[in-house]
Design a protein around this motif. Sequence first.
Motif, PDB file in Angstrom:
ATOM      1  N   SER A 105     117.759 -15.238 -47.392  1.00 14.70           N
ATOM      2  CA  SER A 105     116.235 -15.549 -47.511  1.00 14.70           C
ATOM      3  C   SER A 105     115.956 -17.049 -47.622  1.00 14.70           C
ATOM      4  O   SER A 105     117.030 -17.848 -48.115  1.00 14.70           O
ATOM      5  N   SER A 106     115.084 -17.425 -47.457  1.00 11.13           N
ATOM      6  CA  SER A 106     114.395 -18.963 -47.634  1.00 11.13           C
ATOM      7  C   SER A 106     113.123 -18.958 -48.308  1.00 11.13           C
ATOM      8  O   SER A 106     112.351 -18.024 -48.208  1.00 11.13           O
ATOM      9  N   ASP A 107     113.044 -19.920 -49.266  1.00 16.41           N
ATOM     10  CA  ASP A 107     112.092 -19.975 -50.169  1.00 16.41           C
ATOM     11  C   ASP A 107     110.946 -20.847 -49.587  1.00 16.41           C
ATOM     12  O   ASP A 107     109.762 -21.210 -50.154  1.00 16.41           O
ATOM     13  N   GLY A 108     111.025 -21.311 -48.524  1.00 15.71           N
ATOM     14  CA  GLY A 108     110.159 -22.106 -47.781  1.00 15.71           C
ATOM     15  C   GLY A 108     110.446 -22.836 -46.284  1.00 15.71           C
ATOM     16  O   GLY A 108     110.736 -21.576 -45.653  1.00 15.71           O
ATOM     17  N   ILE A 109     109.904 -23.738 -45.941  1.00 11.71           N
ATOM     18  CA  ILE A 109     110.194 -24.284 -44.698  1.00 11.71           C
ATOM     19  C   ILE A 109     111.630 -24.252 -44.384  1.00 11.71           C
ATOM     20  O   ILE A 109     112.531 -24.441 -45.033  1.00 11.71           O
ATOM     21  N   GLN A 110     112.077 -23.898 -43.113  1.00 11.15           N
ATOM     22  CA  GLN A 110     113.173 -23.581 -42.403  1.00 11.15           C
ATOM     23  C   GLN A 110     114.412 -24.007 -43.266  1.00 11.15           C
ATOM     24  O   GLN A 110     114.794 -25.106 -43.665  1.00 11.15           O
ATOM     25  N   THR A 111     115.202 -22.722 -43.305  1.00 13.19           N
ATOM     26  CA  THR A 111     116.706 -22.941 -43.699  1.00 13.19           C
ATOM     27  C   THR A 111     117.388 -22.393 -42.567  1.00 13.19           C
ATOM     28  O   THR A 111     117.033 -21.236 -42.128  1.00 13.19           O
ATOM     29  N   ASN A 112     118.669 -22.825 -42.330  1.00 15.97           N
ATOM     30  CA  ASN A 112     119.204 -22.298 -41.255  1.00 15.97           C
ATOM     31  C   ASN A 112     120.624 -21.537 -41.857  1.00 15.97           C
ATOM     32  O   ASN A 112     121.333 -21.810 -42.872  1.00 15.97           O
ATOM     33  N   PHE A 113     120.981 -20.464 -41.010  1.00 17.57           N
ATOM     34  CA  PHE A 113     122.272 -19.647 -41.472  1.00 17.57           C
ATOM     35  C   PHE A 113     123.192 -19.300 -40.477  1.00 17.57           C
ATOM     36  O   PHE A 113     122.509 -19.333 -39.345  1.00 17.57           O
ATOM     37  N   ASP A 114     124.545 -19.566 -40.542  1.00 13.73           N
ATOM     38  CA  ASP A 114     125.296 -19.092 -39.554  1.00 13.73           C
ATOM     39  C   ASP A 114     126.716 -18.438 -40.141  1.00 13.73           C
ATOM     40  O   ASP A 114     126.968 -18.866 -41.149  1.00 13.73           O
ATOM     41  N   ILE A 120     115.106 -19.497 -40.828  1.00  8.52           N
ATOM     42  CA  ILE A 120     113.968 -18.451 -41.707  1.00  8.52           C
ATOM     43  C   ILE A 120     113.121 -19.441 -42.575  1.00  8.52           C
ATOM     44  O   ILE A 120     113.734 -20.543 -42.851  1.00  8.52           O
ATOM     45  N   SER A 121     111.875 -19.101 -42.489  1.00 10.58           N
ATOM     46  CA  SER A 121     110.928 -20.047 -43.318  1.00 10.58           C
ATOM     47  C   SER A 121     110.200 -18.808 -43.895  1.00 10.58           C
ATOM     48  O   SER A 121     109.353 -18.054 -43.498  1.00 10.58           O
ATOM     49  N   SER A 122     110.155 -18.765 -45.416  1.00 10.96           N
ATOM     50  CA  SER A 122     109.449 -18.037 -46.147  1.00 10.96           C
ATOM     51  C   SER A 122     109.690 -16.469 -46.054  1.00 10.96           C
ATOM     52  O   SER A 122     108.758 -15.883 -45.643  1.00 10.96           O
ATOM     53  N   GLY A 123     110.862 -15.982 -46.207  1.00 10.08           N
ATOM     54  CA  GLY A 123     110.961 -14.562 -45.989  1.00 10.08           C
ATOM     55  C   GLY A 123     112.649 -14.198 -46.038  1.00 10.08           C
ATOM     56  O   GLY A 123     113.231 -15.191 -46.338  1.00 10.08           O
ATOM     57  N   GLY A 126     122.551 -24.110 -43.342  1.00  8.43           N
ATOM     58  CA  GLY A 126     122.042 -25.485 -42.803  1.00  8.43           C
ATOM     59  C   GLY A 126     121.007 -26.053 -43.134  1.00  8.43           C
ATOM     60  O   GLY A 126     119.944 -25.481 -43.523  1.00  8.43           O
ATOM     61  N   ARG A 127     120.806 -27.585 -42.785  1.00  2.13           N
ATOM     62  CA  ARG A 127     119.563 -28.101 -42.738  1.00  2.13           C
ATOM     63  C   ARG A 127     119.239 -29.046 -41.830  1.00  2.13           C
ATOM     64  O   ARG A 127     120.056 -29.702 -41.466  1.00  2.13           O
ATOM     65  N   ARG A 128     118.196 -28.735 -40.918  1.00  2.00           N
ATOM     66  CA  ARG A 128     117.881 -29.637 -40.035  1.00  2.00           C
ATOM     67  C   ARG A 128     117.745 -31.160 -40.232  1.00  2.00           C
ATOM     68  O   ARG A 128     117.189 -31.438 -41.435  1.00  2.00           O
ATOM     69  N   ASN A 129     117.812 -31.990 -39.340  1.00  2.00           N
ATOM     70  CA  ASN A 129     117.574 -33.517 -39.633  1.00  2.00           C
ATOM     71  C   ASN A 129     116.216 -33.839 -39.958  1.00  2.00           C
ATOM     72  O   ASN A 129     115.902 -34.802 -40.957  1.00  2.00           O
ATOM     73  N   ASN A 130     115.227 -32.974 -39.687  1.00  2.00           N
ATOM     74  CA  ASN A 130     113.699 -33.399 -39.748  1.00  2.00           C
ATOM     75  C   ASN A 130     113.035 -32.542 -40.570  1.00  2.00           C
ATOM     76  O   ASN A 130     111.806 -32.521 -40.697  1.00  2.00           O
ATOM     77  N   VAL A 131     113.648 -31.771 -41.574  1.00  2.00           N
ATOM     78  CA  VAL A 131     113.092 -30.934 -42.195  1.00  2.00           C
ATOM     79  C   VAL A 131     113.705 -30.771 -43.661  1.00  2.00           C
ATOM     80  O   VAL A 131     114.972 -31.111 -44.134  1.00  2.00           O
ATOM     81  N   VAL A 189     114.020  -7.869 -40.187  1.00  2.00           N
ATOM     82  CA  VAL A 189     113.596  -9.029 -40.271  1.00  2.00           C
ATOM     83  C   VAL A 189     112.170  -8.715 -41.307  1.00  2.00           C
ATOM     84  O   VAL A 189     111.530  -8.019 -40.947  1.00  2.00           O
ATOM     85  N   ASN A 190     112.305  -9.528 -42.649  1.00  2.00           N
ATOM     86  CA  ASN A 190     111.168  -9.384 -43.268  1.00  2.00           C
ATOM     87  C   ASN A 190     110.544 -10.622 -43.495  1.00  2.00           C
ATOM     88  O   ASN A 190     110.419 -11.079 -44.821  1.00  2.00           O
ATOM     89  N   SER A 191     110.412 -11.191 -42.654  1.00  2.00           N
ATOM     90  CA  SER A 191     109.452 -12.897 -42.562  1.00  2.00           C
ATOM     91  C   SER A 191     108.555 -13.016 -41.175  1.00  2.00           C
ATOM     92  O   SER A 191     109.063 -12.324 -40.416  1.00  2.00           O
ATOM     93  N   ASN A 192     107.717 -13.718 -41.635  1.00  2.00           N
ATOM     94  CA  ASN A 192     106.751 -14.035 -40.368  1.00  2.00           C
ATOM     95  C   ASN A 192     107.271 -15.229 -39.469  1.00  2.00           C
ATOM     96  O   ASN A 192     106.489 -15.336 -38.414  1.00  2.00           O
ATOM     97  N   ALA A 193     108.491 -15.891 -39.946  1.00  2.00           N
ATOM     98  CA  ALA A 193     108.999 -16.955 -38.968  1.00  2.00           C
ATOM     99  C   ALA A 193     110.487 -16.925 -39.109  1.00  2.00           C
ATOM    100  O   ALA A 193     110.979 -17.687 -40.098  1.00  2.00           O
ATOM    101  N   ALA A 194     111.103 -15.986 -38.426  1.00  3.61           N
ATOM    102  CA  ALA A 194     112.545 -15.839 -38.599  1.00  3.61           C
ATOM    103  C   ALA A 194     112.713 -15.892 -36.949  1.00  3.61           C
ATOM    104  O   ALA A 194     112.461 -14.977 -36.507  1.00  3.61           O
ATOM    105  N   VAL A 195     113.880 -16.770 -36.742  1.00  6.30           N
ATOM    106  CA  VAL A 195     114.155 -16.952 -35.280  1.00  6.30           C
ATOM    107  C   VAL A 195     115.556 -17.223 -35.132  1.00  6.30           C
ATOM    108  O   VAL A 195     115.908 -17.643 -36.184  1.00  6.30           O
ATOM    109  N   VAL A 196     116.095 -17.032 -34.064  1.00  3.40           N
ATOM    110  CA  VAL A 196     117.486 -17.371 -33.604  1.00  3.40           C
ATOM    111  C   VAL A 196     117.194 -18.422 -32.770  1.00  3.40           C
ATOM    112  O   VAL A 196     116.441 -18.165 -31.479  1.00  3.40           O
TER     113      VAL A 196
END
Length: 238
Positions: free
Chosen positions: A190-199, A105-108, A131-136, A69-76
Motif C-alpha cells: 500500500s501507498s499513503d499518498g502520491i506514488q510509491t513504487n514496488f518491485d 500506487i497512489s493512496s491505496g 522505489g521513489r521516482r526522481n520527481n516525486v 487492486v484496491n486503489s484508484n491509481a495503481a499502474v504497472v
Amino acid sequence: MKSTQLMKRSNNALNTLKIALISSCLIVAIPTQVKAASINILNHSFEGPEAPLAFNREFFTTNIDDWTVNSNAAVVFNPTASQNNTGLNTYFSQSLPDGLQTLAISSGDISQELAVTLQANTKYTLGVFVGRRNNVSFSGYNIELLAGNTVLASNNSITPAPGTFTKENVYYTSSDNDPLIGQSLGIRLSSDGIQTNFDNVTLEATAVPEPLTILGAVTAISFGTIFKRKVAKDKPKK
C-alpha cells in the motif's frame, strides 16, 4: 583379584556401550542446515501485462495481472521506455531490481492471496523493493504479510533516495500452536499518498527446529562428551 578387575572392566565397557548407543540415537535428532524454500508469487515483478503506450507518451496500464487492486491509481509501467519516449529524467537513476516494469500506487493498495497456507514452526521472510521516482516526494507505504484477513507482520521503515529502490524485509515466525496455521498466506502493498513504487516481491519459508529436537541435540552432545571421558578413564595404563 584378576576376576574382579575383569568383571569391573566388563561392566564399565557395557555402560559405555549403552551411552554410545543412546548418543547415536540422539545424534539423529540433531538438526542439519535447513535451506529456505521460495514460495511462488504470481507476477512478482509486475511484468504482466506489457504496458502499452498511453497518454503523456508514457508506457503504463491500470491492468495488473494476478493482483487484486484496491486503489484508484495503481499502474504497472515501463520507466525506461517512458524516459526514452519523453526525453525526461523524471523516473529512476538506476535499473529496476527485476525486469522492465514496476508497480506504482497512489493512496491505496494491491494484494494477492497465495496458493500456500501458514505452516507451524516456520520462519517467513517477505522481501520487496521499494522505489521513489526522481520527481516525486516520498509519502510513505506499508508492506504486510497476511494469514487470511489477519496481518502477521508489516514494515514501512525505509525512505529510498530519489531515483532509487531499497529492499525492505518483513519477518514472521510461526509456533507449533499458532492459531492461524492452515490459513492462506497473502501479501498486501500500500501507498499513503502520491506514488510509491514496488518491485521484485519474494517470499521464503525456512523450517525452525522444534524445542525437543534442540534438546535432543544438546543431550547427544553431552552424552558424547561423557562417553569420551569414560573411555579415557577406563583405558588401561601402560
